[in-house]
Design a protein around this motif. Structure first.
Motif, PDB file in Angstrom:
ATOM      1  N   ARG A  64       0.865  -1.177   0.000  1.00  0.00           N
ATOM      2  CA  ARG A  64       0.000   0.000   0.000  1.00  0.00           C
ATOM      3  C   ARG A  64       0.904   1.230   0.000  1.00  0.00           C
ATOM      4  N   GLU A 104      -2.934   3.566  -1.627  1.00  0.00           N
ATOM      5  CA  GLU A 104      -3.299   2.901  -2.876  1.00  0.00           C
ATOM      6  C   GLU A 104      -2.810   1.450  -2.825  1.00  0.00           C
ATOM      7  N   ILE A 126      -1.230  -1.753  -4.267  1.00  0.00           N
ATOM      8  CA  ILE A 126      -0.311  -2.032  -5.369  1.00  0.00           C
ATOM      9  C   ILE A 126       0.062  -3.511  -5.331  1.00  0.00           C
ATOM     10  N   TYR A 129      -2.419  -2.034 -10.142  1.00  0.00           N
ATOM     11  CA  TYR A 129      -3.250  -1.741  -8.980  1.00  0.00           C
ATOM     12  C   TYR A 129      -3.922  -3.034  -8.528  1.00  0.00           C
ATOM     13  N   GLU A 184      -9.362  -6.195  -3.418  1.00  0.00           N
ATOM     14  CA  GLU A 184      -7.961  -6.584  -3.566  1.00  0.00           C
ATOM     15  C   GLU A 184      -7.872  -8.077  -3.881  1.00  0.00           C
ATOM     16  N   ILE A 193       0.774  -0.466 -13.913  1.00  0.00           N
ATOM     17  CA  ILE A 193       1.576   0.633 -13.379  1.00  0.00           C
ATOM     18  C   ILE A 193       2.950   0.551 -14.016  1.00  0.00           C
ATOM     19  N   LEU A 199       3.037   5.911 -10.232  1.00  0.00           N
ATOM     20  CA  LEU A 199       1.608   5.673 -10.146  1.00  0.00           C
ATOM     21  C   LEU A 199       0.793   6.448 -11.168  1.00  0.00           C
TER      22      LEU A 199
END
Length: 386
Positions: free
Chosen positions: A70, A74, A76, A90, A99, A147, A160
């Motif tokens: 995180r 956000e 990741i 993401y 998630e 990303i 990002l």
């Protein structure tokens, strides 16, 4: 006479102090260290637009390895796919945003725990049960949002959003000044993660504040440390490189694992230090390379990650775990000395009685860093910022 709240606010927002030349400068106002509005601007203008070091390639060595993170809240996800390529995306299912992975490990695929949508290791949607009746839906057109990812000397970087500069431009000063440390021929020996009750900026500031070393760290490494302002190379965005003298980062400055093989011609006191915006510091010593990363968790909390990188060759030693623990314990001891000071400064930042003090000429790197930060985020000043 008591200072009115209006007067206190006006003085707290004054940026003229740090913007003076070093000989006349004062430190930055407390507002930039505790304001939620400042924090939000940092996230949007710095952490989403700069290249961020998020790990080492050896943390994901095999196909199927993954790591969920995180960053500025956000989610990741990093993964190594079947072809051996590292990917970043993401960590949000394209259906409802759940998630699809937690923690780290090795897997064949990522499966959303809510509705069972399945993604491969490159983020491509491979299965979505009971979606046949959704007109125009095609799994082949769905994937976890990618990303941008780049690798420098074994260090993994991501951006990002649209980057404020190409990665090649961002990393060029580090490659020029520290490429010879050959971090890509090193391996991760220790990784330390700490959470501190202070603003994230205090971490790089403390690291570059050589003024405090001979005082706070007199009992650890301060007695084997020396530097000169002339050995500081200043760059845009508050970035810089420094060369100085220091003992290896161990009790008594002992070379527990010897010199790095490609550093045999260097003096044991060799030390270097580079800062890359917004939150990466790399220390180069005769025996190891040590990246430090500071992650914001809010205006007054942060997470610090310290990596200890050692030559691949030393991991064949039978006593390597014992020696790595010595490095780890010593690092934690020094960090404990620093963390108490950073948390004490944080408590002062929101006090209406706090006034920034004058800088010492020994604070050249910090003065440069602050002006790079303020020029980018607050070119017109702090008026109106709460």
């Amino acid at each position: 006479m008591a200072v009115s709240s209006e007067s206190a606010t006006r003085q707290t927002a004054d940026l003229s102090g740090p913007r003076q030349s070093l000989e006349l400068a004062s430190h930055a106002p407390g507002l930039i260290y505790h304001s939620p509005e400042v924090y939000r601007r940092e996230v949007e203008e710095l952490f989403k637009k700069e290249w961020l070091m998020v790990g080492r390639v050896e943390e994901l060595p095999e196909p199927g390895d993954f790591m969920a993170l995180r960053i500025c809240d956000e989610p990741i996800l990093l993964s190594r796919d079947r072809s051996g390529t590292l990917n970043a995306f993401y960590n949000m299912c394209v259906h409802r945003g759940v998630e699809v992975a937690q923690g780290s490990g090795n897997t064949r695929s990522f499966k959303c725990p809510y509705h069972g949508w399945v993604y491969d290791l490159a983020g491509q949607l491979k299965g979505a049960a009971h979606m046949d009746g959704a007109e125009g839906f095609a799994a082949k057109n769905c994937r976890l949002k990618p990303i941008q990812l780049e690798i420098w000397r074994g260090c993994i970087f991501i951006c990002l959003d649209d980057p404020s500069r190409p990665f090649s431009e961002a990393i060029a000063p580090f490659e020029k000044d520290f490429g010879f440390l050959q971090a890509d021929r090193c391996r991760l020996g220790n990784k330390m993660v700490l959470q501190l009750n202070c603003n994230w900026k205090f971490v790089p500031e403390n690291i570059m504040d050589f003024y405090h070393v001979n005082v706070l760290h007199a009992g650890t490494f301060g007695s084997n440390f020396s530097w000169e302002n002339d050995n500081v190379v200043l760059r845009d965005r508050g970035e810089f490189s420094i060369w100085y003298k220091a003992a290896p980062p161990t009790p008594g400055g002992q070379l527990l694992l010897g010199k790095m093989p490609w550093m045999e011609d260097r003096d044991p006191s060799f030390a270097s230090h580079g800062y890359m915006a917004p939150n990466l510091t790399v220390f180069g010593r005769i025996d190891c390379v040590r990246p430090f990363v500071a992650w914001p968790l809010g205006p007054d909390r942060c997470e610090v990650i310290v990596y200890h990188l050692f030559p691949e060759e030393v991991f064949q030693r039978p006593d390597i775990e014992e020696k790595l623990q010595v490095y780890r314990d010593y690092q934690l001891k020094v960090l404990d000395e620093d963390s108490s000071m950073m948390e004490s400064m944080q408590r002062a930042m929101s006090s209406p009685t706090y006034r920034p003090g004058r800088m010492s000429t020994l604070e050249k790197p910090l003065h440069h860093y602050l002006n790079g930060y303020l020029k980018r985020l607050f070119p017109e000043g702090l008026e109106g910022v709460q």
